[in-house]
Design an enzyme around this catalytic site. Structure first.
Site, PDB file in Angstrom:
ATOM      1  N   CYS A   1       0.863  -1.184   0.000  1.00 26.24           N
ATOM      2  CA  CYS A   1       0.000   0.000   0.000  1.00 26.24           C
ATOM      3  C   CYS A   1       0.896   1.229   0.000  1.00 26.24           C
ATOM      4  O   CYS A   1       1.498   1.563   1.025  1.00 26.24           O
ATOM      5  CB  CYS A   1      -0.904  -0.022   1.236  1.00 26.24           C
ATOM      6  SG  CYS A   1      -2.044   1.371   1.339  1.00 26.24           S
TER       7      CYS A   1
ATOM      8  N   CYS B   1      -7.746   4.538  -8.353  1.00 18.81           N
ATOM      9  CA  CYS B   1      -7.236   5.166  -7.132  1.00 18.81           C
ATOM     10  C   CYS B   1      -7.123   6.665  -7.349  1.00 18.81           C
ATOM     11  O   CYS B   1      -6.406   7.119  -8.251  1.00 18.81           O
ATOM     12  CB  CYS B   1      -5.868   4.583  -6.768  1.00 18.81           C
ATOM     13  SG  CYS B   1      -5.060   5.422  -5.390  1.00 18.81           S
TER      14      CYS B   1
END
Length: 439
Positions: free
Chosen positions: A160, A346
């Protein structure tokens, strides 16, 4: 009457519980278990850590939500699971039997892999949990009074990276506005092979746009870096380089929940849960899993190991598919099973500008190595869209919606993303063969 238990009340667990409640007749019970008392919109914690938003704006009480939306709420930490007896243990609550189980716990933070990492007895901060964000904010306010070098990045094995980029670039903007930027050299240190990789290779323009923005903001980037230890005043790399800091925010690697790691056959060596495309466990037919807790293999061999990202949007799609398929298993709906496509979008906020990263799907075709589409685009509109999505997400959580049709329609219309697809109902032998492929 069946009892369907959902473990975890985050971006995957709570929408999954809502979907189950909408799909199943009232005689079935949907039980929601979480060791947290509030739902938290985790992507907003960067703003909390930098004192730009109060935590209360990102949280909703789970007890009230459960009562409003007819969920059986069980607060507590799952300590043990017997998949053969279909029973789990909850700290302070005893044992709970289930007919179906959906695990959406998210991940545990592997802070212990690097000496000195993390806010618990270490020297760095993170934005992975509400408590961490509050501790990071307190330290950030002290840092603003006595600024110095800032180090932001991720540990080896992390999957991440978006929050690290966001933290570095939003912090840079805050420092600039306060007239402190010249006092704060900023270093971004990452195991990624290049800036803008974010755990997903081959996204068109991602490298160029991200690297250009980091250069424009005067942020030094150290790629292919393995953090081996953190001292009180420096991040130490495998090559012996020391990066001095007055404030450091380092994202850790993840591992699976503790009870998963202690249940034989449930997860891999790190505690991540293998699943079939339908999100069903390959060994335990009554167990489904979704989100960060599942096993997804990083297809790229990078010099420093990295994980594959499991975005909030991917988590929602997995959770929605799992809920749908449990309802199909129970005979509550007459439909084909759903599988998540793992197509991801994203929105990364970088101060007054942002970059949208699209990978459809995240995992490229194993034969061709290609995706249907993948690209990155930069603009100030990304910041506004991300803020609007946060407001929308909090609203739908209040209203008890999972991933409604209009959300899926919007993603398909605006970005060409199809979050779910049906697989045909076939003869048992064919169906078993189709479902045997791992995501």
């Amino acid at each position: 009457m069946a009892n369907i238990v959902v473990i975890g009340a985050g971006l995957g667990g709570l929408p999954a519980a809502y979907e189950l409640r909408h799909l199943l007749p009232q005689q079935h019970t949907v039980t929601l278990i979480s060791d947290k008392s509030e739902f938290t919109f985790i992507p907003g914690l960067i703003q909390v850590a930098l004192n730009l938003k109060p935590l209360a704006h990102l949280q909703l009480g789970l007890a009230q939500l459960a009562q409003r939306h007819r969920l059986n709420w069980v607060p507590g930490k799952v300590t043990a699971l017997d998949p053969n007896a279909q029973v789990l243990s909850v700290e302070g609550q005893g044992t709970i039997a289930y007919d179906y189980l959906l695990i959406a716990t998210g991940a545990s933070l592997a802070l212990d892999l690097i000496p000195g990492l993390g806010p618990h007895g270490g020297y760095t901060h993170s934005v992975c949990t509400p408590d961490h964000a509050l501790a990071a904010r307190q330290a950030w306010l002290a840092f603003l009074e006595n600024p110095g070098p800032l180090v932001v990045g991720a540990a080896p094995g992390a999957g991440c990276f978006g929050p690290a980029y966001e933290f570095a670039l939003i912090a840079e903007q805050v420092l600039r506005r306060r007239g402190l930027r010249q006092k704060v050299p900023i270093t971004y240190v990452t195991p990624e092979p290049y800036a803008g990789h974010l755990g997903v290779s081959g996204v068109k323009h991602a490298r160029e746009l991200t690297a250009a923005l980091m250069h424009q903001r005067g942020i030094k980037v150290i790629e292919n870096a393995a953090i081996t230890a953190v001292a009180a005043d420096a991040v130490i790399l495998a090559d012996g380089c020391r990066l001095p800091f007055s404030y450091a925010m380092i994202l850790p690697a993840f591992r699976g929940a503790e009870f998963v790691r202690h249940t034989p056959g449930l997860g891999d060596e790190k505690g991540f849960i293998p699943v079939l495309p339908t999100q069903r466990h390959p060994q335990f037919a009554k167990i489904y899993a979704a989100g960060v807790s599942i096993q997804l293999t990083q297809p790229d061999q990078t010099p420093v190991p990295i994980g594959l990202p499991k975005s909030g949007q991917m988590t929602e799609a997995m959770a929605t598919a799992a809920a749908h398929n449990i309802a199909v298993d129970l005979g509550a709906i007459n439909a084909s099973p759903n599988v998540p496509t793992l197509e991801a979008l994203c929105f990364a906020e970088f101060g007054d500008v942002g970059i949208a990263y699209i990978a459809a799907p995240v995992l490229p075709d194993p034969q061709t190595g290609q995706r249907k589409r993948s690209y990155a685009v930069r603009g100030s509109w990304v910041v506004w869209v991300k803020a609007a999505f946060e407001a929308y997400f909090m609203m739908k959580i209040r209203l008890g919606a999972g991933m409604p049709w209009y959300e899926r329609l919007g993603l398909r219309t605006l970005f060409g993303l199809q979050m779910l697809r049906q697989i045909p109902i076939a003869a048992p032998a064919v169906a078993n063969s189709a479902e045997s492929a791992v995501n």
